[in-house]
Write a protein that holds these residues in place. Sequence first.
Motif, PDB file in Angstrom:
ATOM      1  N   VAL A   1       0.851  -1.200   0.000  1.00 16.38           N
ATOM      2  CA  VAL A   1       0.000   0.000   0.000  1.00 16.38           C
ATOM      3  C   VAL A   1       0.876   1.235   0.000  1.00 16.38           C
ATOM      4  N   ASP A   2       0.440   2.201  -0.773  1.00 12.72           N
ATOM      5  CA  ASP A   2       1.234   3.413  -0.930  1.00 12.72           C
ATOM      6  C   ASP A   2       0.684   4.599  -0.149  1.00 12.72           C
ATOM      7  N   THR A   3      -0.604   4.585   0.104  1.00 14.67           N
ATOM      8  CA  THR A   3      -1.201   5.756   0.743  1.00 14.67           C
ATOM      9  C   THR A   3      -1.953   5.361   2.006  1.00 14.67           C
ATOM     10  N   GLU A   4      -2.212   6.346   2.825  1.00 15.11           N
ATOM     11  CA  GLU A   4      -2.999   6.135   4.041  1.00 15.11           C
ATOM     12  C   GLU A   4      -4.417   5.689   3.691  1.00 15.11           C
ATOM     13  N   GLU A   5      -4.972   6.224   2.605  1.00 13.23           N
ATOM     14  CA  GLU A   5      -6.313   5.840   2.179  1.00 13.23           C
ATOM     15  C   GLU A   5      -6.372   4.341   1.845  1.00 13.23           C
ATOM     16  N   GLN A   6      -5.339   3.826   1.171  1.00 12.57           N
ATOM     17  CA  GLN A   6      -5.303   2.402   0.855  1.00 12.57           C
ATOM     18  C   GLN A   6      -5.215   1.561   2.134  1.00 12.57           C
ATOM     19  N   ARG A   7      -4.405   2.008   3.086  1.00  9.85           N
ATOM     20  CA  ARG A   7      -4.297   1.290   4.361  1.00  9.85           C
ATOM     21  C   ARG A   7      -5.635   1.260   5.074  1.00  9.85           C
ATOM     22  N   GLU A   8      -6.315   2.384   5.091  1.00 10.30           N
ATOM     23  CA  GLU A   8      -7.625   2.441   5.753  1.00 10.30           C
ATOM     24  C   GLU A   8      -8.659   1.587   5.033  1.00 10.30           C
ATOM     25  N   ASN A   9      -8.590   1.526   3.703  1.00 10.75           N
ATOM     26  CA  ASN A   9      -9.504   0.663   2.949  1.00 10.75           C
ATOM     27  C   ASN A   9      -9.272  -0.804   3.306  1.00 10.75           C
TER      28      ASN A   9
END
Length: 196
Positions: free
Chosen positions: A159-167
């Motif tokens: 994962v590259d972004t915080e949004e991806q981690r949260e998803n």
Amino acid sequence: MITIPLRILLVEDVKTDAELIIWHINKIVEFPHVKVVDDLEDFELALQSFVPDVVISDYNLPTSSGIEIFESARSTDDSIPFIFLTGTIEDEVLASNTFLAGASGFILKKHMDNLDAKLGPLLKQIVFNMVGRTEIREKVRQNKIAVNQIYNYLDNLNVDTEEQRENIIQIRKNIENIKSDAGKVKGRNKGASQGD
């Protein structure tokens, strides 16, 4: 003889004991699919990919105890029948405690010469409880494997972004909620059938 295929996860660290146990299983079950592991880590991997109908576990292992194996099985799926097989424990209190904890059976290795006579009734009871649910059982097994594959995929996803981690965190929560809801329905159905 048990004529339906039976998936057995055997936890045994002594090769000759494992071979003897499998020999006895083949006298009881016409189509056994036995997977042998010898430690907790391999056991947990096998629970995810093999999804057994029953676990048979030695009580004393070099790197873990049978209780740790049992607790791991219960935390993964509390409906998996679990049979202890050991050569070192002859304590009736400990044997009764394993039943109180939810084990399906307890056999001493001193009975290895006639293990099929001791193990047969336990496996027949497990099969009796499974009869009529074969199609459902296979669908549940396939669903568990699919969920485990999703978890593995999520664990290995870069994962590259915080949004991806949260998803990913949200996907995991949704899966856990679905599993929790399914467990509640199963519990209600079990309670209803026992009340009939």
